[in-house]
Motif scaffolding. Structure first.
Motif, PDB file in Angstrom:
ATOM      1  N   SER A  16       0.830  -1.211   0.000  1.00 44.60           N
ATOM      2  CA  SER A  16       0.000   0.000   0.000  1.00 44.60           C
ATOM      3  C   SER A  16       0.862   1.258   0.000  1.00 44.60           C
ATOM      4  O   SER A  16       0.604   2.210  -0.754  1.00 44.60           O
ATOM      5  CB  SER A  16      -0.931   0.006   1.215  1.00 44.60           C
ATOM      6  N   LEU A  17       1.893   1.263   0.841  1.00 48.17           N
ATOM      7  CA  LEU A  17       2.787   2.422   0.886  1.00 48.17           C
ATOM      8  C   LEU A  17       3.580   2.558  -0.413  1.00 48.17           C
ATOM      9  O   LEU A  17       3.860   3.675  -0.860  1.00 48.17           O
ATOM     10  CB  LEU A  17       3.740   2.301   2.081  1.00 48.17           C
ATOM     11  N   SER A  18       3.932   1.430  -1.020  1.00 49.26           N
ATOM     12  CA  SER A  18       4.655   1.472  -2.297  1.00 49.26           C
ATOM     13  C   SER A  18       3.799   2.121  -3.380  1.00 49.26           C
ATOM     14  O   SER A  18       4.289   2.959  -4.156  1.00 49.26           O
ATOM     15  CB  SER A  18       5.058   0.059  -2.725  1.00 49.26           C
ATOM     16  N   ILE A  19       2.527   1.737  -3.448  1.00 43.73           N
ATOM     17  CA  ILE A  19       1.620   2.317  -4.443  1.00 43.73           C
ATOM     18  C   ILE A  19       1.429   3.807  -4.179  1.00 43.73           C
ATOM     19  O   ILE A  19       1.442   4.635  -5.106  1.00 43.73           O
ATOM     20  CB  ILE A  19       0.262   1.597  -4.429  1.00 43.73           C
ATOM     21  N   MET A  20       1.277   4.166  -2.908  1.00 44.54           N
ATOM     22  CA  MET A  20       1.069   5.572  -2.563  1.00 44.54           C
ATOM     23  C   MET A  20       2.276   6.419  -2.953  1.00 44.54           C
ATOM     24  O   MET A  20       2.158   7.451  -3.629  1.00 44.54           O
ATOM     25  CB  MET A  20       0.790   5.686  -1.060  1.00 44.54           C
ATOM     26  N   LEU A  21       3.472   5.988  -2.524  1.00 51.00           N
ATOM     27  CA  LEU A  21       4.682   6.749  -2.827  1.00 51.00           C
ATOM     28  C   LEU A  21       4.999   6.722  -4.321  1.00 51.00           C
ATOM     29  O   LEU A  21       5.441   7.727  -4.895  1.00 51.00           O
ATOM     30  CB  LEU A  21       5.859   6.185  -2.027  1.00 51.00           C
ATOM     31  N   SER A  80       2.827   6.451  -6.851  1.00 53.49           N
ATOM     32  CA  SER A  80       1.904   7.332  -7.571  1.00 53.49           C
ATOM     33  C   SER A  80       2.288   8.795  -7.380  1.00 53.49           C
ATOM     34  O   SER A  80       2.215   9.604  -8.311  1.00 53.49           O
ATOM     35  CB  SER A  80       0.471   7.095  -7.090  1.00 53.49           C
ATOM     36  N   ARG A  81       2.727   9.118  -6.181  1.00 51.45           N
ATOM     37  CA  ARG A  81       3.158  10.495  -5.915  1.00 51.45           C
ATOM     38  C   ARG A  81       4.408  10.827  -6.733  1.00 51.45           C
ATOM     39  O   ARG A  81       4.564  11.948  -7.230  1.00 51.45           O
ATOM     40  CB  ARG A  81       3.444  10.649  -4.423  1.00 51.45           C
ATOM     41  N   TRP A  82       5.282   9.859  -6.863  1.00 49.60           N
ATOM     42  CA  TRP A  82       6.511  10.032  -7.643  1.00 49.60           C
ATOM     43  C   TRP A  82       6.176  10.282  -9.115  1.00 49.60           C
ATOM     44  O   TRP A  82       6.726  11.188  -9.758  1.00 49.60           O
ATOM     45  CB  TRP A  82       7.367   8.783  -7.480  1.00 49.60           C
ATOM     46  N   ILE A  83       5.256   9.497  -9.652  1.00 46.20           N
ATOM     47  CA  ILE A  83       4.887   9.628 -11.066  1.00 46.20           C
ATOM     48  C   ILE A  83       4.188  10.958 -11.334  1.00 46.20           C
ATOM     49  O   ILE A  83       4.486  11.655 -12.317  1.00 46.20           O
ATOM     50  CB  ILE A  83       3.985   8.450 -11.486  1.00 46.20           C
ATOM     51  N   ILE A  84       3.272  11.329 -10.456  1.00 48.28           N
ATOM     52  CA  ILE A  84       2.489  12.547 -10.673  1.00 48.28           C
ATOM     53  C   ILE A  84       3.343  13.800 -10.516  1.00 48.28           C
ATOM     54  O   ILE A  84       3.300  14.713 -11.353  1.00 48.28           O
ATOM     55  CB  ILE A  84       1.295  12.586  -9.700  1.00 48.28           C
ATOM     56  N   GLU A  85       4.126  13.851  -9.442  1.00 49.80           N
ATOM     57  CA  GLU A  85       4.902  15.058  -9.148  1.00 49.80           C
ATOM     58  C   GLU A  85       6.249  15.080  -9.871  1.00 49.80           C
ATOM     59  O   GLU A  85       6.923  16.102  -9.883  1.00 49.80           O
ATOM     60  CB  GLU A  85       5.130  15.174  -7.636  1.00 49.80           C
ATOM     61  N   LYS A  86       6.655  13.912 -10.418  1.00 52.82           N
ATOM     62  CA  LYS A  86       7.890  13.811 -11.207  1.00 52.82           C
ATOM     63  C   LYS A  86       9.155  14.082 -10.391  1.00 52.82           C
ATOM     64  O   LYS A  86      10.140  14.620 -10.898  1.00 52.82           O
ATOM     65  CB  LYS A  86       7.833  14.744 -12.423  1.00 52.82           C
ATOM     66  N   TYR A  87       9.133  13.717  -9.133  1.00 53.66           N
ATOM     67  CA  TYR A  87      10.341  13.721  -8.310  1.00 53.66           C
ATOM     68  C   TYR A  87      10.158  12.715  -7.181  1.00 53.66           C
ATOM     69  O   TYR A  87       9.033  12.354  -6.832  1.00 53.66           O
ATOM     70  CB  TYR A  87      10.656  15.115  -7.747  1.00 53.66           C
ATOM     71  N   PHE A  88      11.276  12.258  -6.647  1.00 53.73           N
ATOM     72  CA  PHE A  88      11.227  11.267  -5.578  1.00 53.73           C
ATOM     73  C   PHE A  88      10.501  11.863  -4.373  1.00 53.73           C
ATOM     74  O   PHE A  88      10.852  12.952  -3.918  1.00 53.73           O
ATOM     75  CB  PHE A  88      12.647  10.850  -5.193  1.00 53.73           C
ATOM     76  N   PRO A  89       9.473  11.190  -3.847  1.00 54.62           N
ATOM     77  CA  PRO A  89       8.589  11.796  -2.838  1.00 54.62           C
ATOM     78  C   PRO A  89       9.233  11.943  -1.456  1.00 54.62           C
ATOM     79  O   PRO A  89       8.939  11.198  -0.518  1.00 54.62           O
ATOM     80  CB  PRO A  89       7.405  10.816  -2.794  1.00 54.62           C
ATOM     81  N   LEU A  90      10.087  12.939  -1.339  1.00 56.90           N
ATOM     82  CA  LEU A  90      10.722  13.248  -0.057  1.00 56.90           C
ATOM     83  C   LEU A  90      10.832  14.757   0.127  1.00 56.90           C
ATOM     84  O   LEU A  90      11.815  15.264   0.652  1.00 56.90           O
ATOM     85  CB  LEU A  90      12.114  12.608   0.021  1.00 56.90           C
ATOM     86  N   SER A  91       9.794  15.470  -0.320  1.00 51.60           N
ATOM     87  CA  SER A  91       9.858  16.925  -0.300  1.00 51.60           C
ATOM     88  C   SER A  91       9.434  17.523   1.036  1.00 51.60           C
ATOM     89  O   SER A  91       9.702  18.689   1.304  1.00 51.60           O
ATOM     90  CB  SER A  91       8.972  17.510  -1.410  1.00 51.60           C
ATOM     91  N   ASN A  92       8.750  16.747   1.881  1.00 50.14           N
ATOM     92  CA  ASN A  92       8.281  17.292   3.152  1.00 50.14           C
ATOM     93  C   ASN A  92       8.241  16.199   4.218  1.00 50.14           C
ATOM     94  O   ASN A  92       8.574  15.036   3.960  1.00 50.14           O
ATOM     95  CB  ASN A  92       6.898  17.942   2.992  1.00 50.14           C
ATOM     96  N   LEU A  93       7.822  16.585   5.409  1.00 51.51           N
ATOM     97  CA  LEU A  93       7.813  15.655   6.540  1.00 51.51           C
ATOM     98  C   LEU A  93       6.845  14.506   6.318  1.00 51.51           C
ATOM     99  O   LEU A  93       7.128  13.362   6.686  1.00 51.51           O
ATOM    100  CB  LEU A  93       7.449  16.416   7.821  1.00 51.51           C
ATOM    101  N   TYR A  94       5.702  14.788   5.722  1.00 48.85           N
ATOM    102  CA  TYR A  94       4.689  13.756   5.476  1.00 48.85           C
ATOM    103  C   TYR A  94       5.253  12.633   4.610  1.00 48.85           C
ATOM    104  O   TYR A  94       5.159  11.447   4.958  1.00 48.85           O
ATOM    105  CB  TYR A  94       3.481  14.404   4.808  1.00 48.85           C
ATOM    106  N   GLU A  95       5.840  13.002   3.489  1.00 47.22           N
ATOM    107  CA  GLU A  95       6.404  11.996   2.591  1.00 47.22           C
ATOM    108  C   GLU A  95       7.575  11.268   3.241  1.00 47.22           C
ATOM    109  O   GLU A  95       7.741  10.057   3.064  1.00 47.22           O
ATOM    110  CB  GLU A  95       6.850  12.672   1.293  1.00 47.22           C
ATOM    111  N   SER A  96       8.376  12.003   3.989  1.00 48.31           N
ATOM    112  CA  SER A  96       9.530  11.396   4.642  1.00 48.31           C
ATOM    113  C   SER A  96       9.112  10.359   5.677  1.00 48.31           C
ATOM    114  O   SER A  96       9.700   9.278   5.766  1.00 48.31           O
ATOM    115  CB  SER A  96      10.378  12.488   5.302  1.00 48.31           C
TER     116      SER A  96
END
Length: 317
Positions: free
Chosen positions: A51-56, A58-74
């Motif tokens: 579930s976390l893999s799909i969430m992260l 999808s965020r990576w694909i949509i935003e076009k960067y590795f999802p570590l931009s804020n505390l939530y993603e981290s």
């Protein structure tokens, strides 16, 4: 498709399964004779990780960067790393202690990210210029994986200390003295996690820690897991220094995050030194590892609450 709703749903599913996994662990420890509970818990961890893999992803694909931009993603990525570590360890070692220390912490991380952080912090934010680098994935991923291994290993040491304080194991001292006399400290690089003195291979080829002394197993398992996390922490700090030189023109600037990362490294270096060189076992190294657990969270979260330093962007500042 509303991707934001889908991502929130996946995170909520992860939290629900992690809560269920925690109850499964409690039942398994309380009633060890109930069959298939370990398999059920392993499947639950796989579902959380998926579930976390799909969430992260999808965020990576949509935003076009590795999802570590804020505390939530981290935080969610850290939870993913902990479940990944748990899957790796439980694939090699059948030990309920791994789930007993991993399940609560991953549930708390997901809960904090989902329910404690405001909605504004859960939204994807543009990367600051310094993060537009290929080093982002390499450095942060390695650091998070090292944190995951060190957190799990440290919690095993905390559990060790709790057990020796709450229950009198009459034969522990005798077994521990025998262990110290008949077993040399094994090199981490030479032996795998399965090479314990008190383990036995079962019919399926997977090593089991169910037999033997509980405290000895906890002590050794903590040592092995921390031994896997420490090289990753070292690599993460080195890669961070190289990236810092590219981004800010200096390998080391004594930024609060850098300073506490160094303190974390020194704590676990002292732990491994005490095990490898001093041949310490039992309570003393467990205390060191427990201190390391607190230091990790100060390094990961504490310095960012201050909103100071070069690493404070995208967090609570």
């Amino acid at each position: 498709m509303n991707w934001h709703i889908l991502q929130n749903t996946l995170v909520n599913i992860s939290f629900a399964i992690s809560l269920t996994s925690l109850f499964t662990c409690c039942i398994s420890l309380t009633f060890p004779n109930i069959k298939n509970l370990n398999k059920i818990n392993y499947i639950q961890i796989l579902l959380i990780n998926f579930s976390l893999s799909i969430m992260l992803g999808s965020r990576w694909i949509i935003e076009k960067y590795f999802p570590l931009s804020n505390l939530y993603e981290s935080l969610l990525f850290l939870a993913w790393c902990i479940t990944t570590v748990q899957i790796i360890l439980e694939k090699q070692i059948q030990n309920q202690m791994i789930s007993s220390v991993s399940a609560p912490i991953q549930m708390l991380i997901i809960a904090f990210a989902s329910f404690a952080l405001p909605q504004e912090m859960q939204k994807a934010t543009p990367l600051v210029p310094a993060l537009h680098s290929n080093w982002l994935m390499m450095h942060v991923t390695v650091m998070m994986l090292s944190y995951a291994f060190l957190i799990v290993g440290s919690l095993l040491s905390v559990l060790f200390l709790v057990i020796i304080q709450t229950k009198n194991f009459q034969n522990y001292q005798q077994n521990n003295e025998y262990y110290m006399q008949t077993n040399k400290v094994l090199s981490i690089n030479k032996y795998s996690l399965a090479n314990y003195s008190n383990t036995k291979q079962n019919n399926t080829g997977i090593y089991s820690l169910k037999r033997g002394n509980l405290l000895t197993n906890l002590d050794n398992l903590s040592y092995r897991v921390i031994g896997l996390g420490f090289p990753l922490l070292t690599l993460g700090i080195i890669s961070g220094a190289v990236w810092a030189n590219e981004a800010w023109g200096s390998y080391w600037s004594w930024d609060p995050k850098e300073t506490w990362a160094l303190i974390t490294w020194l704590i676990f270096a002292s732990y491994l030194h005490s095990r490898l060189i001093k041949s310490w076992q039992g309570k003393k190294p467990a205390i060191l590892a427990s201190v390391g657990f607190l230091i990790i969270w100060i390094c990961y979260l504490g310095v960012n609450f201050l909103g100071q330093g070069l690493h404070s962007y995208g967090w609570l500042s």
